[in-house]
Scaffold this motif. Sequence first.
Motif, PDB file in Angstrom:
ATOM      1  N   LYS A  37       1.562 -67.517 -57.681  1.00  9.27           N
ATOM      2  CA  LYS A  37       0.251 -67.224 -58.155  1.00  9.27           C
ATOM      3  C   LYS A  37      -0.790 -68.436 -57.888  1.00  9.27           C
ATOM      4  O   LYS A  37      -0.404 -69.313 -58.012  1.00  9.27           O
ATOM      5  N   ASP A  38      -1.919 -67.953 -57.287  1.00  7.79           N
ATOM      6  CA  ASP A  38      -3.149 -68.887 -56.855  1.00  7.79           C
ATOM      7  C   ASP A  38      -2.700 -69.693 -55.628  1.00  7.79           C
ATOM      8  O   ASP A  38      -1.586 -69.314 -55.135  1.00  7.79           O
ATOM      9  N   ALA A  39      -3.668 -70.443 -55.169  1.00  8.95           N
ATOM     10  CA  ALA A  39      -3.414 -71.406 -53.929  1.00  8.95           C
ATOM     11  C   ALA A  39      -2.393 -72.171 -54.338  1.00  8.95           C
ATOM     12  O   ALA A  39      -2.106 -72.803 -55.374  1.00  8.95           O
ATOM     13  N   VAL A  40      -1.768 -72.914 -53.236  1.00  6.24           N
ATOM     14  CA  VAL A  40      -0.851 -73.848 -53.551  1.00  6.24           C
ATOM     15  C   VAL A  40      -0.980 -74.999 -54.219  1.00  6.24           C
ATOM     16  O   VAL A  40      -0.343 -75.742 -55.189  1.00  6.24           O
ATOM     17  N   GLY A  41      -2.382 -75.574 -53.893  1.00  7.36           N
ATOM     18  CA  GLY A  41      -2.838 -76.610 -54.749  1.00  7.36           C
ATOM     19  C   GLY A  41      -3.080 -76.472 -55.972  1.00  7.36           C
ATOM     20  O   GLY A  41      -2.583 -77.310 -56.978  1.00  7.36           O
ATOM     21  N   ARG A  42      -3.186 -75.349 -56.426  1.00  7.64           N
ATOM     22  CA  ARG A  42      -3.311 -74.992 -58.012  1.00  7.64           C
ATOM     23  C   ARG A  42      -1.960 -75.007 -58.399  1.00  7.64           C
ATOM     24  O   ARG A  42      -1.726 -75.393 -59.588  1.00  7.64           O
ATOM     25  N   ARG A  43      -1.045 -74.457 -57.722  1.00  8.67           N
ATOM     26  CA  ARG A  43       0.408 -74.473 -58.338  1.00  8.67           C
ATOM     27  C   ARG A  43       1.143 -75.790 -58.283  1.00  8.67           C
ATOM     28  O   ARG A  43       1.706 -76.083 -59.145  1.00  8.67           O
ATOM     29  N   TYR A  44       0.521 -76.781 -57.390  1.00  8.36           N
ATOM     30  CA  TYR A  44       1.084 -78.082 -57.397  1.00  8.36           C
ATOM     31  C   TYR A  44       0.526 -78.712 -58.654  1.00  8.36           C
ATOM     32  O   TYR A  44       1.436 -79.110 -59.565  1.00  8.36           O
ATOM     33  N   ARG A  45      -0.694 -78.623 -59.030  1.00  7.45           N
ATOM     34  CA  ARG A  45      -1.413 -79.286 -60.181  1.00  7.45           C
ATOM     35  C   ARG A  45      -0.602 -78.570 -61.569  1.00  7.45           C
ATOM     36  O   ARG A  45      -0.460 -79.213 -62.472  1.00  7.45           O
ATOM     37  N   ARG A  46      -0.283 -77.168 -61.273  1.00  8.46           N
ATOM     38  CA  ARG A  46       0.018 -76.611 -62.481  1.00  8.46           C
ATOM     39  C   ARG A  46       1.547 -77.170 -62.937  1.00  8.46           C
ATOM     40  O   ARG A  46       1.978 -77.503 -64.142  1.00  8.46           O
TER      41      ARG A  46
END
Length: 104
Positions: A37-46
């Motif tokens: 779910k979401d862009a990979v950068g957001r997934r990293y931050r999550r």
Amino acid sequence: PTKAAVLPLVKKDGLPEIAHKIIDDLKWDFNVVYDEKDAVGRRYRRQDAAGTPFCITVDHQTLEDQTVTIRHRDTMQQKRIAIATVNDTIANEVGIRHWLKKTE
């Protein structure tokens, strides 16, 4: 605690299927999660916020050479490793002894 998150770069082109195969291999030794779910950068931050030490990204290069990008939360270092070595890499990094499931 969750040790790794497996993240397909996109939800198509066979990347989720490869990601699920990696999950199926790792789940016997580690708590792992799948996230698309979401862009990979957001997934990293999550995953950083959740305290997950490793993110494994499956991308189009994976289709060509059977490698993935593994990212370490604490150092932010990323490197390409073979899918076949993901389990051992995580085991070595988290400092646990990994017993190979091979019959002799």
